[in-house]
Scaffold this active site. Structure first.
Site, PDB file in Angstrom:
ATOM      1  N   PRO A   1       0.848  -1.198   0.000  1.00 44.93           N
ATOM      2  CA  PRO A   1       0.000   0.000   0.000  1.00 44.93           C
ATOM      3  C   PRO A   1       0.880   1.244   0.000  1.00 44.93           C
ATOM      4  O   PRO A   1       1.734   1.404   0.878  1.00 44.93           O
ATOM      5  CB  PRO A   1      -0.790  -0.132   1.307  1.00 44.93           C
ATOM      6  CG  PRO A   1       0.074  -0.963   2.198  1.00 44.93           C
ATOM      7  CD  PRO A   1       0.832  -1.898   1.287  1.00 44.93           C
TER       8      PRO A   1
ATOM      9  N   VAL B   1       0.730   5.504  -0.513  1.00 43.42           N
ATOM     10  CA  VAL B   1      -0.123   6.686  -0.619  1.00 43.42           C
ATOM     11  C   VAL B   1       0.113   7.376  -1.965  1.00 43.42           C
ATOM     12  O   VAL B   1       1.255   7.668  -2.335  1.00 43.42           O
ATOM     13  CB  VAL B   1       0.156   7.662   0.544  1.00 43.42           C
ATOM     14  CG1 VAL B   1      -0.670   8.934   0.379  1.00 43.42           C
ATOM     15  CG2 VAL B   1      -0.169   7.005   1.871  1.00 43.42           C
TER      16      VAL B   1
ATOM     17  N   CYS C   1       2.985   3.290   9.307  1.00 45.67           N
ATOM     18  CA  CYS C   1       3.415   4.562   8.732  1.00 45.67           C
ATOM     19  C   CYS C   1       4.213   5.368   9.757  1.00 45.67           C
ATOM     20  O   CYS C   1       3.716   5.657  10.846  1.00 45.67           O
ATOM     21  CB  CYS C   1       2.204   5.369   8.266  1.00 45.67           C
ATOM     22  SG  CYS C   1       2.660   6.952   7.507  1.00 45.67           S
TER      23      CYS C   1
ATOM     24  N   LYS D   1      -0.506  -4.329   9.144  1.00 45.95           N
ATOM     25  CA  LYS D   1       0.864  -4.097   8.686  1.00 45.95           C
ATOM     26  C   LYS D   1       1.584  -3.308   9.771  1.00 45.95           C
ATOM     27  O   LYS D   1       1.124  -2.229  10.170  1.00 45.95           O
ATOM     28  CB  LYS D   1       0.885  -3.324   7.367  1.00 45.95           C
ATOM     29  CG  LYS D   1       2.277  -3.138   6.761  1.00 45.95           C
ATOM     30  CD  LYS D   1       2.193  -2.506   5.372  1.00 45.95           C
ATOM     31  CE  LYS D   1       3.576  -2.456   4.713  1.00 45.95           C
ATOM     32  NZ  LYS D   1       4.494  -1.515   5.351  1.00 45.95           N
TER      33      LYS D   1
ATOM     34  N   HIS E   1       7.212  -5.128   8.543  1.00 49.77           N
ATOM     35  CA  HIS E   1       8.281  -4.335   7.931  1.00 49.77           C
ATOM     36  C   HIS E   1       9.455  -4.369   8.900  1.00 49.77           C
ATOM     37  O   HIS E   1       9.332  -3.941  10.045  1.00 49.77           O
ATOM     38  CB  HIS E   1       7.796  -2.898   7.717  1.00 49.77           C
ATOM     39  CG  HIS E   1       8.754  -2.057   6.938  1.00 49.77           C
ATOM     40  ND1 HIS E   1       8.385  -0.905   6.309  1.00 49.77           N
ATOM     41  CD2 HIS E   1      10.077  -2.192   6.676  1.00 49.77           C
ATOM     42  CE1 HIS E   1       9.415  -0.361   5.705  1.00 49.77           C
ATOM     43  NE2 HIS E   1      10.468  -1.136   5.923  1.00 49.77           N
TER      44      HIS E   1
ATOM     45  N   GLU F   1       9.151   0.431  -2.687  1.00 45.37           N
ATOM     46  CA  GLU F   1      10.035   1.275  -3.483  1.00 45.37           C
ATOM     47  C   GLU F   1      10.635   0.526  -4.668  1.00 45.37           C
ATOM     48  O   GLU F   1      10.755   1.074  -5.769  1.00 45.37           O
ATOM     49  CB  GLU F   1      11.140   1.849  -2.601  1.00 45.37           C
ATOM     50  CG  GLU F   1      11.866   3.017  -3.235  1.00 45.37           C
ATOM     51  CD  GLU F   1      12.716   3.778  -2.227  1.00 45.37           C
ATOM     52  OE1 GLU F   1      13.788   3.272  -1.864  1.00 45.37           O
ATOM     53  OE2 GLU F   1      12.296   4.870  -1.805  1.00 45.37           O
TER      54      GLU F   1
END
Length: 505
Positions: free
Chosen positions: A34, A36, A117, A156, A184, A242
């Protein structure tokens, strides 16, 4: 012991755990993260074309999604081919996230809660990784969605510095009802120039302590990294963010020319429109290495100011026209000079899709320390700035001039219109007249005219006549209502008097 809500969720027949992962998601190993403003429908469809087996939507704000119909309509862009799909929400209120998820559940296979985030906006909004210490709140959010949605809930997260705390954190979310966990391998503080390397050992340890399906995120620059991560951590799938933005064909292990990916993406944008800022962001990622070449500075500037599809297509055509002869071997390629601060040695030719490798946090800290030492050096030469006439100006003035240079050039018709407008003045004073004023007046004079002559001026938004007419209608209606009330009261008095006269003495 199973509570009533948990029992209801189990009896509903909703798939959970590996049943959900296999039957609903198809056991995906290659997952698009996901992102943004970057994992919109057009980009998801491009990634699916090149091997992505599961895609996440961009992160949506739960409160806005639940209360703003326009925001929800813009966000819920999908199509029958856009599956399996997980929609991600951020928020800090269980009921708000539930309201949003109920509106989204018919358009996806699961709902994900963003607990990873690390950006400043997440800190201000109190969501993402800035909820990772509020376990009671997170338990409430996850369990509420787990028991009241018709589809599974996933999470996540980022890791803590403390491995044992990270494991307890993951097990807490699993116990609350999370059916798929993405880890992550970086902490909340690892972001921007301090991103550094994700720790797969933490991901491996979490994998060994939870029983639900797990995805890994971090350090994925190519297909070989995907397979190595699967082998070293034991996770079920790998998520790329990325790396996927720089090469949407990452899951096929190929590095196509950047103009090929850009062209296919723009074709999909025509089918699934999105804001120009999304398109510009994707092209900058795809053309990252090309745009860091000094000779392409004008093209970079053109891309920065482009806001129409035809302009983006023009950028792609120019890139292709310049680099395709080199790619085909028709012309020998001589390495071009890179911009200051850009990487010099690329593993592949600059026109091929390839990852962007960040400088290490240690390198960033060294650069900051050098700048501090230079700033404190009393003997350092002061940097000077000059305008186009050679006159010395301040740094602030130079930045302002550079901003002006980056603005898109105005068409001749726009410039001519601007000069013509300077000659149009109010017929009663020296101020410029309103461009849409019916009386060719400035706003102040127009307002006086409308008040004195009982007129409207839609151009200025001054509606004196309309408001007075509305007020008159209201007064007339109020007067009629008063007369009706008086008449009704009189009738009531007469009725009472007749009733009194009929009563025996």
């Amino acid at each position: 012991m199973v509570n009533d809500d948990e029992a209801a969720a189990q009896s509903s027949g909703k798939p959970t755990g590996y049943n959900f992962y296999r039957s609903c998601l198809g056991s995906p190993r290659y997952v698009v993260a996901p992102m943004v403003d970057q994992s919109e429908l057009a980009w998801r469809m491009l990634c699916r074309r090149y091997g992505a087996e599961l895609c996440y939507s961009p992160m949506y704000h739960a409160n806005l999604f639940a209360t703003d119909p326009k925001y929800r309509k813009d966000a819920l862009q999908t199509c029958p081919e856009d599956r399996p799909l997980i929609i991600q929400f951020c928020g800090n209120d269980a009921q708000q996230i539930l309201d949003a998820a109920l509106l989204a559940q018919d358009h996806c296979d699961a709902v994900d809660i963003n607990l990873g985030c690390p950006q400043a906006i997440a800190k201000r909004g109190h969501y993402g990784s800035f909820l990772q210490d509020e376990w009671e709140l997170l338990t409430e959010i996850v369990s509420t969605l787990h028991t009241k949605l018709a589809i599974p809930v996933t999470c996540k997260i980022r890791i803590f510095e403390d491995l044992e705390k990270t494991i307890r954190y993951a097990k807490m979310l699993e116990a609350a009802g999370c059916q798929l966990l993405t880890v992550h391998g970086r902490t909340r503080e690892q972001k921007g120039p301090l991103t550094g390397v994700a720790d797969w050992n933490y991901i491996k340890s979490v994998r060994q302590h939870v029983k639900i399906p797990m995805l890994a995120n971090g350090n994925i620059l190519g297909l070989e990294d995907v397979h190595r991560c699967l082998a070293e951590t034991g996770v079920d799938g790998v998520m790329s963010a990325e790396g996927n933005l720089h090469n949407p064909a990452i899951f096929q292990g190929v590095s196509p020319p950047v103009w090929q990916m850009a062209h296919e993406y723009l074709e999909l944008v025509q089918l699934h429109p999105c804001p120009s800022s999304f398109i510009r962001g994707h092209l900058f990622k795809l053309f990252h290495h090309i745009m860091n070449i000094r000779q392409n500075s004008e093209l970079r500037q053109y891309l920065a100011t482009a806001n129409q599809l035809v302009q983006f297509q023009n950028v792609v055509q120019q890139v292709r026209a310049k680099y395709e002869p080199f790619h085909k071997g028709e012309v020998p390629y001589e390495p071009e000079q890179m911009a200051a601060g850009s990487e010099e040695d690329l593993p592949l030719s600059p026109w091929l899709c390839q990852p962007y490798i960040r400088a290490s946090p240690e390198s960033h800290r060294q650069k900051i320390a050098e700048k501090v030492r230079e700033a404190e050096d009393p003997n350092r030469a002061k940097r000077q700035y000059f305008d186009k006439d050679g006159k010395e100006i301040s740094r602030k003035r130079m930045k302002k001039l550079r901003r002006r240079q980056r603005r898109p050039n105005k068409a001749d018709a726009q410039i001519q219109h601007r000069h013509e407008r300077r000659l149009e003045y109010c017929s009663e004073c020296a101020n410029p007249q309103g461009s849409k004023c019916e009386f060719q007046l400035c706003r102040v004079c127009c307002k006086d005219r409308c008040y004195n002559n009982d007129r409207d001026c839609p151009g200025h938004g001054i509606l004196i006549k309309s408001r007075r007419a509305k007020a008159k209608l209201f007064e007339d209606g109020q007067a009629l209502q008063d007369e009706h009330d008086v008449s009704r009261n009189s009738d009531d008095d007469l009725t009472i008097a007749l009733a009194d006269a009929r009563e025996p003495l």
